[in-house]
Design a protein around this motif. Sequence first.
Motif, PDB file in Angstrom:
ATOM      1  N   PRO A   6       0.826  -1.215   0.000  1.00  0.00           N
ATOM      2  CA  PRO A   6       0.000   0.000   0.000  1.00  0.00           C
ATOM      3  C   PRO A   6       0.856   1.259   0.000  1.00  0.00           C
ATOM      4  O   PRO A   6       1.963   1.270   0.516  1.00  0.00           O
ATOM      5  N   GLY A   7       0.314   2.307  -0.608  1.00  0.00           N
ATOM      6  CA  GLY A   7       0.991   3.595  -0.643  1.00  0.00           C
ATOM      7  C   GLY A   7       0.088   4.681  -0.095  1.00  0.00           C
ATOM      8  O   GLY A   7      -1.039   4.418   0.342  1.00  0.00           O
ATOM      9  N   LEU A   8       0.578   5.894  -0.094  1.00  0.00           N
ATOM     10  CA  LEU A   8      -0.254   7.018   0.296  1.00  0.00           C
ATOM     11  C   LEU A   8      -1.418   7.154  -0.685  1.00  0.00           C
ATOM     12  O   LEU A   8      -1.264   6.865  -1.873  1.00  0.00           O
ATOM     13  N   PRO A   9      -2.591   7.568  -0.219  1.00  0.00           N
ATOM     14  CA  PRO A   9      -3.718   7.774  -1.135  1.00  0.00           C
ATOM     15  C   PRO A   9      -3.332   8.701  -2.284  1.00  0.00           C
ATOM     16  O   PRO A   9      -2.788   9.783  -2.069  1.00  0.00           O
TER      17      PRO A   9
ATOM     18  N   ILE B 151      -1.063   7.987  -4.530  1.00  0.00           N
ATOM     19  CA  ILE B 151       0.267   7.607  -5.023  1.00  0.00           C
ATOM     20  C   ILE B 151       0.333   6.085  -5.048  1.00  0.00           C
ATOM     21  O   ILE B 151       0.405   5.439  -4.002  1.00  0.00           O
ATOM     22  N   ASP B 152       0.297   5.500  -6.243  1.00  0.00           N
ATOM     23  CA  ASP B 152       0.239   4.049  -6.350  1.00  0.00           C
ATOM     24  C   ASP B 152       1.537   3.435  -6.862  1.00  0.00           C
ATOM     25  O   ASP B 152       1.585   2.251  -7.195  1.00  0.00           O
ATOM     26  N   THR B 153       2.614   4.231  -6.928  1.00  0.00           N
ATOM     27  CA  THR B 153       3.888   3.711  -7.440  1.00  0.00           C
ATOM     28  C   THR B 153       4.969   3.624  -6.370  1.00  0.00           C
ATOM     29  O   THR B 153       6.063   3.117  -6.638  1.00  0.00           O
ATOM     30  N   VAL B 154       4.670   4.111  -5.156  1.00  0.00           N
ATOM     31  CA  VAL B 154       5.663   4.152  -4.070  1.00  0.00           C
ATOM     32  C   VAL B 154       5.008   3.634  -2.793  1.00  0.00           C
ATOM     33  O   VAL B 154       3.950   4.131  -2.404  1.00  0.00           O
ATOM     34  N   PRO B 155       5.617   2.640  -2.121  1.00  0.00           N
ATOM     35  CA  PRO B 155       4.986   2.075  -0.927  1.00  0.00           C
ATOM     36  C   PRO B 155       5.137   2.970   0.302  1.00  0.00           C
ATOM     37  O   PRO B 155       6.061   3.800   0.384  1.00  0.00           O
ATOM     38  N   LEU B 156       4.257   2.771   1.271  1.00  0.00           N
ATOM     39  CA  LEU B 156       4.347   3.493   2.536  1.00  0.00           C
ATOM     40  C   LEU B 156       5.643   3.193   3.274  1.00  0.00           C
ATOM     41  O   LEU B 156       6.132   4.028   4.045  1.00  0.00           O
ATOM     42  N   THR B 157       6.196   2.008   3.058  1.00  0.00           N
ATOM     43  CA  THR B 157       7.451   1.667   3.726  1.00  0.00           C
ATOM     44  C   THR B 157       8.562   2.643   3.354  1.00  0.00           C
ATOM     45  O   THR B 157       9.480   2.874   4.149  1.00  0.00           O
ATOM     46  N   ASN B 158       8.480   3.226   2.154  1.00  0.00           N
ATOM     47  CA  ASN B 158       9.497   4.193   1.746  1.00  0.00           C
ATOM     48  C   ASN B 158       9.453   5.432   2.630  1.00  0.00           C
ATOM     49  O   ASN B 158      10.491   5.945   3.052  1.00  0.00           O
ATOM     50  N   LEU B 159       8.245   5.923   2.922  1.00  0.00           N
ATOM     51  CA  LEU B 159       8.111   7.082   3.803  1.00  0.00           C
ATOM     52  C   LEU B 159       8.631   6.754   5.197  1.00  0.00           C
ATOM     53  O   LEU B 159       9.351   7.566   5.801  1.00  0.00           O
ATOM     54  N   ALA B 160       8.292   5.566   5.695  1.00  0.00           N
ATOM     55  CA  ALA B 160       8.798   5.168   7.009  1.00  0.00           C
ATOM     56  C   ALA B 160      10.323   5.107   7.011  1.00  0.00           C
ATOM     57  O   ALA B 160      10.982   5.548   7.957  1.00  0.00           O
ATOM     58  N   GLY B 161      10.886   4.576   5.924  1.00  0.00           N
ATOM     59  CA  GLY B 161      12.338   4.488   5.820  1.00  0.00           C
ATOM     60  C   GLY B 161      12.997   5.850   5.801  1.00  0.00           C
ATOM     61  O   GLY B 161      14.043   6.057   6.431  1.00  0.00           O
ATOM     62  N   TRP B 162      12.395   6.807   5.102  1.00  0.00           N
ATOM     63  CA  TRP B 162      12.962   8.151   5.048  1.00  0.00           C
ATOM     64  C   TRP B 162      12.875   8.848   6.394  1.00  0.00           C
ATOM     65  O   TRP B 162      13.753   9.635   6.763  1.00  0.00           O
ATOM     66  N   LEU B 163      11.834   8.574   7.158  1.00  0.00           N
ATOM     67  CA  LEU B 163      11.739   9.142   8.498  1.00  0.00           C
ATOM     68  C   LEU B 163      12.839   8.579   9.401  1.00  0.00           C
ATOM     69  O   LEU B 163      13.460   9.316  10.178  1.00  0.00           O
ATOM     70  N   VAL B 164      13.095   7.267   9.289  1.00  0.00           N
ATOM     71  CA  VAL B 164      14.167   6.654  10.075  1.00  0.00           C
ATOM     72  C   VAL B 164      15.523   7.214   9.658  1.00  0.00           C
ATOM     73  O   VAL B 164      16.325   7.654  10.492  1.00  0.00           O
ATOM     74  N   ALA B 165      15.789   7.196   8.346  1.00  0.00           N
ATOM     75  CA  ALA B 165      17.064   7.707   7.854  1.00  0.00           C
ATOM     76  C   ALA B 165      17.231   9.181   8.199  1.00  0.00           C
ATOM     77  O   ALA B 165      18.323   9.626   8.589  1.00  0.00           O
ATOM     78  N   GLY B 166      16.157   9.942   8.061  1.00  0.00           N
ATOM     79  CA  GLY B 166      16.223  11.364   8.366  1.00  0.00           C
ATOM     80  C   GLY B 166      16.518  11.631   9.830  1.00  0.00           C
ATOM     81  O   GLY B 166      17.298  12.530  10.161  1.00  0.00           O
ATOM     82  N   ALA B 167      15.894  10.858  10.715  1.00  0.00           N
ATOM     83  CA  ALA B 167      16.131  11.048  12.149  1.00  0.00           C
ATOM     84  C   ALA B 167      17.587  10.777  12.503  1.00  0.00           C
ATOM     85  O   ALA B 167      18.218  11.530  13.257  1.00  0.00           O
ATOM     86  N   VAL B 168      18.146   9.701  11.948  1.00  0.00           N
ATOM     87  CA  VAL B 168      19.552   9.376  12.212  1.00  0.00           C
ATOM     88  C   VAL B 168      20.465  10.450  11.630  1.00  0.00           C
ATOM     89  O   VAL B 168      21.366  10.970  12.309  1.00  0.00           O
ATOM     90  N   LEU B 169      20.248  10.782  10.358  1.00  0.00           N
ATOM     91  CA  LEU B 169      21.121  11.740   9.679  1.00  0.00           C
ATOM     92  C   LEU B 169      21.063  13.109  10.344  1.00  0.00           C
ATOM     93  O   LEU B 169      22.112  13.740  10.581  1.00  0.00           O
TER      94      LEU B 169
END
Length: 277
Positions: free
Chosen positions: A179-182, A184-202
């Motif tokens: 599943p993706g954001l309403p 947006i059907d080409t990018v999964p929600l896991t990508n947003l979660a991953g960017w939040l994790v990477a962003g918090a660390v960085l």
Amino acid sequence: MSTALTAHARAWRPTARELLPLLVAGALVLTAIAYPLSSGSARDVVSWAIVVLGSVLSVAHAGLSRGARTAAGVLALVVAAAVAFESVGLATGFPYGSYDYADVLGPTLLGVPFLVPLAWLMMAWPSWLLGGHLARTTRPTRRRFVRVAWAAAVFAAWDVVLDPQMVQAGYWTWASPSPGLPGIDTVPLTNLAGWLVAGAVLMTVLDVLVTRTAVPDAPRIGNAAPLLVLGWMTLGGALAHAGWLGLPGSAAWGAALAVPVLVVLAVQHRRAGAGTG
């Protein structure tokens, strides 16, 4: 009256130190405007130009505003973080989900195209600067945490607009985009979660880096250039998605995610005006 106006104009005249980032930002904005108007190999060249200009702007602004040690640290830290997170993501699917880069992006390091760390550089420094603006009215004891949280959120929100555009261009593909954001059907929600994790660390490490390396008496320049680029690449990108690229979902999300930032900045401006009135 004319003497007063002339003096005021001179006071606002940018120095050579301030002019360089503004010129780079202007070139980037003009190049970004060309993206939806181009196609094929020309669009690939435009994409590279945008990312190179954005990464140059980030490093140059860091150096001009906080010193050479900070600029070198930002360059090394962001590139290392990008290669680390992206190579792990390619190998394991964590933290973004499973995806693959296209060969059109050129040479790679550990499977990560050289363009990707440069894109991180383009995004990370303006996000950190905006996080500082958004946290400036927070109590000093909480300011660092709030600054990092805002910066990580801005960093992830930027990708909400960027990722569908890059998938559309064929630069990478997702194994399971749902599943993706309403909208947006080409990018999964896991990508947003991953960017939040990477962003918090960085952003946490970047915050420490700047604190420890910045020259206390370095000639300060404003943040107009990197913030202009951030604003254009999100809100201008949303406009391009809606009007030219056929991506209404990411356009709507880009506009919606900008609202909290604009509200906080407007409230801060109003409070500052009331405090000096």
